[in-house]
Design a protein around this motif. Structure first.
Motif, PDB file in Angstrom:
ATOM      1  N   GLY A 265       0.787  -1.354   0.063  1.00  0.00           N
ATOM      2  CA  GLY A 265       0.101   0.050  -0.013  1.00  0.00           C
ATOM      3  C   GLY A 265       1.024   1.122  -0.293  1.00  0.00           C
ATOM      4  O   GLY A 265       2.118   1.091   0.103  1.00  0.00           O
ATOM      5  N   LYS A 420     -12.208  -0.253  -8.320  1.00  0.00           N
ATOM      6  CA  LYS A 420     -11.386  -0.763  -8.814  1.00  0.00           C
ATOM      7  C   LYS A 420     -10.443  -0.199 -10.130  1.00  0.00           C
ATOM      8  O   LYS A 420      -9.440  -0.209 -10.385  1.00  0.00           O
ATOM      9  CB  LYS A 420     -11.851  -2.316  -9.051  1.00  0.00           C
ATOM     10  CG  LYS A 420     -11.700  -3.246  -8.100  1.00  0.00           C
ATOM     11  CD  LYS A 420     -12.195  -4.607  -8.422  1.00  0.00           C
ATOM     12  CE  LYS A 420     -12.089  -5.738  -7.177  1.00  0.00           C
ATOM     13  NZ  LYS A 420     -10.717  -5.970  -6.750  1.00  0.00           N
ATOM     14  N   LYS A 423      -8.444   2.639  -8.846  1.00  0.00           N
ATOM     15  CA  LYS A 423      -7.166   2.164  -8.181  1.00  0.00           C
ATOM     16  C   LYS A 423      -6.140   1.684  -9.154  1.00  0.00           C
ATOM     17  O   LYS A 423      -5.083   2.178  -9.349  1.00  0.00           O
ATOM     18  CB  LYS A 423      -7.381   0.857  -7.335  1.00  0.00           C
ATOM     19  CG  LYS A 423      -6.240   0.450  -6.696  1.00  0.00           C
ATOM     20  CD  LYS A 423      -5.622   1.061  -5.720  1.00  0.00           C
ATOM     21  CE  LYS A 423      -4.513   0.575  -5.026  1.00  0.00           C
ATOM     22  NZ  LYS A 423      -4.068   1.228  -3.610  1.00  0.00           N
ATOM     23  N   PRO A 428      -0.544   1.712  -7.617  1.00  0.00           N
ATOM     24  CA  PRO A 428      -0.235   1.397  -6.320  1.00  0.00           C
ATOM     25  C   PRO A 428      -0.111   2.350  -5.114  1.00  0.00           C
ATOM     26  O   PRO A 428      -0.455   2.092  -4.162  1.00  0.00           O
ATOM     27  CB  PRO A 428       1.091   0.305  -6.347  1.00  0.00           C
ATOM     28  CG  PRO A 428       1.874   0.798  -7.386  1.00  0.00           C
ATOM     29  CD  PRO A 428       0.791   1.397  -8.520  1.00  0.00           C
ATOM     30  N   LEU A 470     -12.342  -5.368  -2.101  1.00  0.00           N
ATOM     31  CA  LEU A 470     -11.312  -4.377  -2.217  1.00  0.00           C
ATOM     32  C   LEU A 470     -10.458  -4.559  -1.321  1.00  0.00           C
ATOM     33  O   LEU A 470      -9.512  -3.454  -0.988  1.00  0.00           O
ATOM     34  CB  LEU A 470     -11.836  -2.942  -2.357  1.00  0.00           C
ATOM     35  CG  LEU A 470     -12.686  -2.545  -3.489  1.00  0.00           C
ATOM     36  CD1 LEU A 470     -13.857  -1.734  -3.310  1.00  0.00           C
ATOM     37  CD2 LEU A 470     -11.727  -2.058  -4.679  1.00  0.00           C
ATOM     38  N   ASP A 473      -6.829  -3.675  -2.315  1.00  0.00           N
ATOM     39  CA  ASP A 473      -6.713  -2.354  -2.769  1.00  0.00           C
ATOM     40  C   ASP A 473      -6.930  -1.379  -1.696  1.00  0.00           C
ATOM     41  O   ASP A 473      -6.576  -0.224  -1.702  1.00  0.00           O
ATOM     42  CB  ASP A 473      -7.425  -2.117  -3.781  1.00  0.00           C
ATOM     43  CG  ASP A 473      -7.357  -3.082  -4.854  1.00  0.00           C
ATOM     44  OD1 ASP A 473      -6.033  -3.078  -5.413  1.00  0.00           O
ATOM     45  OD2 ASP A 473      -8.248  -3.455  -5.638  1.00  0.00           O
ATOM     46  N   THR A 475      -6.540   1.112   1.466  1.00  0.00           N
ATOM     47  CA  THR A 475      -5.255   1.394   2.239  1.00  0.00           C
ATOM     48  C   THR A 475      -5.907   1.716   3.771  1.00  0.00           C
ATOM     49  O   THR A 475      -5.286   1.211   4.758  1.00  0.00           O
ATOM     50  CB  THR A 475      -4.965   3.009   1.768  1.00  0.00           C
ATOM     51  OG1 THR A 475      -4.708   2.962   0.418  1.00  0.00           O
ATOM     52  CG2 THR A 475      -3.776   3.450   2.756  1.00  0.00           C
TER      53      THR A 475
END
Length: 608
Positions: A265, A420, A423, A428, A470, A473, A475
């Motif tokens: 992350g 998604k 992202k 990243p 998610l 992905d 954070t």
């Protein structure tokens, strides 16, 4: 999040709604050609042919419903003592599953049916009770998993005489499931991943990797890389082999420990302070310029980007009008201040939604408009990412959408797809955070969507499919531990906001994982501790459920050090817990910076 102080409390349903669910289902009687396909269903041969999670099962002679033995399984921590067996079945055929059970909250069910998975349960302890349920296999289904399990925080339960009666697919020449894989080894552990390999199994067309609290991972080769793990954590893995006839027993267990270090992350401090900045409006807390936000704040969420209509997906953001916010900076000054914060290592995000900004992405057109309009805001202001603060009826589950792993409700499916896409577009380092209310997350422990119990609010647990889809992905998840009614924790006790126990219990659920009501055999997997922050109001003016600094510190002590835990016992210790979120930076200034000063002092003392 609230633009003005709110005293709204959620009205929760009680366990009485659960009691309304029917426990028994009548099944068709067996025909002469039918057979009992379960092996060792009376547990007379110990646990042969059965696999029990977390070494939770054993056999005992007393009590036994018949014969000389019965299964005894004991829930512990996040494990609900599930014992299962994979059974070969005939496609497109009717089966009746039956067992005798003793204890409170004992479940009997079948998974992988190819149609609708089924379960039934009893909630009252006492004498032996018979549970029965029926199902039909799908047109290509050749194996199902039959199981029994208990419930978190409950005593041991007992099961005996478990049968699955229906057409027998066996006989000479019939295909058989492969043998259990052998030679399972783990290697190459990093802070967030582990490599697994094993000996190829004759007759296998694929494999499933099993880890407690996670869905099985299907692969075709005799190796796999498991990602999304927490640093410095020990995991146990097993592997099964599959072919057209069904699934093998699981392999021997192998354990692996991830290395120390940050998980995947964007780069954030080990302990971060997240705050919302009232950028587009004013209220009683007063306007605060971006340049004047103190250095304590590591993540600054701009409140809010709002939709032009509930269903359009079109999101707009503009600074507070000067007439409403005297002293507001110009757009150029605002952008310059954002760049200065980023140069100092801070993250600045656009937050979408809030109390008044309902967003319902009910169509793919709305989804695509959401992506394009949010991207325009991010690009214009040079932002680091996106915070999702959907409240109200932005997320509600349609009737029948009861599997958080495979959602079907359009507003949920389209939101997942949109996030998604964003992202992937920004890479990243894109910061993705979410700020749901407890109603949308932890209440899924008791009530999930419209679910099988009926009658509850379809928003209950509605964020769970989004978080789950998610999780690789995401954070940060900072659930709003305020403006909430009492919520049941994993100790089966209700906890009320405003004290350490509430934050400990709610956070423990996220870091431990929890069963989802309506899906009692499906555990919502734990999040990594660096993905989780606790959400709190900065002052008594900011929201219902303000927590005094001393109680905040008790919660942090318990979760990160297992000290000062009060009446709630956590299922682990998480020194990597990311930190705190508050509504809001403006309200903290109104409160003479009490919230941020306490955060700085606590983690400075911890580091020292």
């Amino acid at each position: 999040m609230r633009r003005i102080p709110s005293r709204r409390a959620l009205s929760l349903l009680t366990a009485a709604a659960l009691a309304a669910a029917g426990l028994f289902a009548a099944g068709p009687s067996a025909t002469a050609a039918d057979a009992d396909l379960v092996r060792n269903g009376g547990f007379e041969s110990g646990l042969t042919d059965w696999t029990c999670s977390g070494a939770s099962g054993t056999t005992v002679s007393t009590p036994a419903h018949s014969g000389t033995s019965a299964l005894k399984a004991t829930p512990a921590g996040q494990d609900h003592a599930r014992c299962a067996q994979t059974v070969t079945v005939t496609p497109d055929s009717a089966y009746t599953l039956t067992a005798w059970v003793q204890g409170a909250y004992v479940y009997l069910g079948a998974a992988g049916t190819g149609t609708t998975d089924v379960s039934t349960w009893t909630q009252s302890p006492g004498a032996w009770k018979q549970l029965t349920t029926t199902f039909r296999t799908g047109p290509t289904t050749t194996s199902v998993s039959v199981y029994t399990h208990g419930w978190y925080g409950q005593p041991a339960h007992f099961t005996d005489d478990l049968t699955l009666v229906g057409p027998d697919p066996g006989g000479p020449g019939q295909p058989q499931p492969p043998a259990a894989p052998t030679g399972l080894t783990a290697s190459g552990a990093t802070a967030g991943s582990v490599n697994l390999s094993w000996t190829a199994t004759a007759g296998a067309t694929g494999y499933r990797v099993h880890r407690a609290g996670a869905e099985p991972l299907s692969v075709t080769a005799p190796s796999a890389t498991i990602t999304g793990l927490a640093p410095a954590t020990t995991y146990a893995f097993q592997v099964s082999a599959v072919n057209a006839a069904g699934e093998s027993p699981r392999s021997a267990t192998v354990s692996a420990t991830t290395t120390s270090g940050p998980g995947p992350g964007p780069d954030l401090p080990a302990h971060a302070l997240v705050g919302y900045l009232h950028a587009s409006f004013a209220n009683g807390s007063g306007y605060l310029r971006m340049a004047d936000v103190p250095a304590s704040w590591d993540v600054i969420n701009l409140a809010f980007g709002e939709p032009t209509s509930v269903t359009s997906g079109d999101i707009r953001f503009s600074l507070c009008p000067a007439a409403e916010c005297p002293g507001v900076e110009t757009p150029a000054e605002f952008k310059a201040a954002i760049k200065a914060k980023q140069a100092a290592g801070k993250k600045v995000l656009i937050s979408i939604g809030g109390q008044n900004g309902q967003v319902q992405l009910g169509t793919t057109a709305a989804r695509d408009t959401f992506v394009s309009s949010v991207s325009k805001i991010i690009d214009e202001y040079g932002l680091d990412g996106l915070d999702i603060d959907f409240e109200g009826h932005s997320l509600s589950l349609a009737a029948g959408d009861t599997d958080f792993r495979n959602p079907t409700t359009p507003v949920v499916v389209n939101l997942i797809s949109a996030l998604k896409t964003l992202k992937a577009r920004y890479g990243p380092d894109f910061v993705l955070t979410m700020a749901p209310e407890t109603f949308f997350v932890q209440l899924g422990y008791q009530f999930y969507g419209s679910g099988p119990w009926g009658g509850q609010d379809p928003r209950a647990g509605a964020y769970l499919p989004v978080i789950h889809a998610l999780r690789a992905d995401l954070t940060l998840l900072h659930v709003q531990d305020y403006n909430s009614g009492p919520i049941m924790g994993l100790d089966n006790q209700y906890h009320s906001m405003g004290g350490a126990d509430f934050h400990i219990a709610m956070t423990d659920m996220l870091l431990t994982g929890f069963p989802v009501a309506g899906n009692p055999d499906r555990v919502f997997p734990a999040l990594r501790p660096e993905q989780v922050a606790i959400g709190l109001p900065a002052t008594t003016n900011a929201g219902n459920g303000h927590t005094p600094p001393a109680e905040v510190n008790k919660a942090l002590d318990c979760l990160t050090k297992k000290q000062n835990c009060g009446t709630y016992t956590t299922h682990g210790t998480w020194p990597a817990l990311r930190g705190l979120m508050t509504w809001s930076v403006n309200w903290d200034r109104f409160g003479s910076w009490e919230f941020s000063r306490n955060f700085d002092g606590y983690f400075a003392d911890a580091a020292g």
